[in-house]
Write an enzyme that holds these catalytic residues in place. Structure first.
Site, PDB file in Angstrom:
ATOM      1  N   HIS A  15      42.319  45.821  40.017  1.00 44.84           N
ATOM      2  CA  HIS A  15      43.734  45.657  39.708  1.00 44.84           C
ATOM      3  C   HIS A  15      43.954  45.456  38.205  1.00 44.84           C
ATOM      4  O   HIS A  15      43.054  45.044  37.462  1.00 44.84           O
ATOM      5  CB  HIS A  15      44.299  44.457  40.463  1.00 44.84           C
ATOM      6  CG  HIS A  15      43.612  43.158  40.097  1.00 44.84           C
ATOM      7  ND1 HIS A  15      43.893  42.445  38.943  1.00 44.84           N
ATOM      8  CD2 HIS A  15      42.648  42.465  40.737  1.00 44.84           C
ATOM      9  CE1 HIS A  15      43.139  41.379  38.882  1.00 44.84           C
ATOM     10  NE2 HIS A  15      42.363  41.358  39.958  1.00 44.84           N
ATOM     11  N   GLU A  69      39.815  39.581  47.290  1.00 43.08           N
ATOM     12  CA  GLU A  69      38.916  38.931  46.343  1.00 43.08           C
ATOM     13  C   GLU A  69      38.078  37.878  47.043  1.00 43.08           C
ATOM     14  O   GLU A  69      38.412  37.432  48.155  1.00 43.08           O
ATOM     15  CB  GLU A  69      39.740  38.294  45.213  1.00 43.08           C
ATOM     16  CG  GLU A  69      38.933  37.577  44.128  1.00 43.08           C
ATOM     17  CD  GLU A  69      37.943  38.470  43.390  1.00 43.08           C
ATOM     18  OE1 GLU A  69      37.023  39.004  44.068  1.00 43.08           O
ATOM     19  OE2 GLU A  69      38.062  38.600  42.160  1.00 43.08           O
TER      20      GLU A  69
END
Length: 364
Positions: free
Chosen positions: A119, A223
């Site tokens: 990201h 994550e």
């Protein structure tokens, strides 16, 4: 734990009894939520194709947008049969090589090219840079924000948006000039920074009608699960309202049932779930070219499971990996999931910025 998985995988390779990867689709009962057990899928990286494979490539200075995604200028054994002949681009010749590998592979072997993108910069990244890693890890990361910025399920900063749009322009150029094979399937972490990055990266591109940008949100591409609020996802309803054309994997829960305040998973457990989500993709998705929008820690875990060398990604960066997957009928190992560990914290934010305090030992 990873060394154990590698050792077990090596033992299973010696087995002669095999099963087609796609055979798993014929028996959905083999899968049960995130704990399915489809036999064993062994992953290896096909080396010598990308600069990121080469130990001489410095990840901290490498720019994938300035190097054709890192694709090495080389010949392939299949070049003589490439339909575009001498006019074919490097990517067209690689695509022909991959197609031939799959056509000639045994039924239990399949090759997929993964485009794994991190990201763009999120508010949590900006906060860590501002406060320093010790103060971030030990104090600020436990909070939703600082009164000025919010980093719980962190959104992209203006710089993060810029990074994602730069990758969009890179894809457009690669498609037009290099004829790069575009993703046939798209997956994203459920965290807001990845949902937005995927959208900014692929929206507006001249994608083929048969492979539109309609990503699937997958829980286990998130994550590494920590007590940091930036890693606590928003609700399914919020995600749907924000990106109504995104789809969800079966079993995706309304609320985040994995995140736990002040506790986090071990790296071994992250590798276990990375293996599970890769197994899910490889045994259910027939696509050859797959996009995964995820995080630095999770992509590092995926690379470990695949057997790729360590290659850290800066915010907005991406890495392509050609993966050889071999399905085996032997039962997969059953590694033990460890309980989440309690995180060390500080009552007040440390002022020291030295990495020796990243573990909060300076205030214990």
């Amino acid at each position: 734990m990873l060394s154990t998985l590698v050792t077990v995988a090596a033992c299973f390779i010696a087995l002669t009894s095999t099963l087609s990867i796609r055979d798993y689709d014929r028996n959905p009962s083999l899968f049960g939520g995130y704990g399915y057990n489809p036999g064993y899928v062994n992953y290896t990286v096909v080396p010598g194709l990308f600069q990121q494979d080469d130990p001489a490539t410095n990840a901290s200075t490498f720019n994938f947008t300035a190097s054709n995604f890192g694709l090495i200028d080389r010949t392939y054994p299949t070049d003589s049969s490439c339909e575009n002949g001498s006019q074919a681009t490097q990517w067209q010749r690689l695509a022909h090589y991959i197609r031939t590998l799959n056509n000639e592979a045994p039924r239990n072997v399949e090759y997929k090219l993964l485009y794994m993108g991190r990201h763009g910069e999120g508010w949590h990244n900006a906060a860590e840079s501002y406060y320093g890693t010790p103060a971030w890890n030990c104090f600020w990361s436990e909070k939703d924000g600082n009164g000025t910025a919010v980093w719980a399920d962190a959104h992209l900063t203006a710089n993060g948006i810029k990074q994602a749009l730069a990758v969009n322009a890179f894809w457009a150029k690669e498609m037009a000039e290099q004829k790069i094979p575009v993703p046939e399937s798209y997956y994203t972490s459920p965290l807001s920074r990845c949902l937005a990055t995927a959208n900014l990266t692929f929206s507006g591109l001249a994608l083929p009608r048969e492979h539109p940008f309609v990503p699937q949100v997958k829980e286990l591409f998130r994550e590494g699960i920590s007590g940091h609020t930036c890693d606590r996802r928003s609700s399914k309803t919020y995600i749907h309202d924000s990106f109504p054309w995104y789809t969800f994997e079966a079993g995706f829960t309304e609320d985040d049932e994995l995140w736990e305040a002040l506790h986090g998973e071990t790296s071994q457990d992250e590798d276990i779930r990375s293996k599970k989500v890769l197994d899910d993709v490889f045994t259910h998705d027939k696509s050859t070219y797959i996009s995964i929008t995820s995080h630095s820690g999770e992509i590092a875990s995926l690379l470990r499971v695949l057997g790729h060398r360590v290659f850290s990604l800066s915010t907005g960066a991406a890495i392509p990996v050609l993966v050889r997957a071999e399905a085996l009928t032997a039962a997969s190992p059953s590694p033990t999931i460890q309980p989440f560990t309690a995180l060390s914290t500080c009552a007040v934010a440390p002022t020291i910025r030295a990495s020796t305090c990243n573990d909060c030992s300076c205030c214990s």
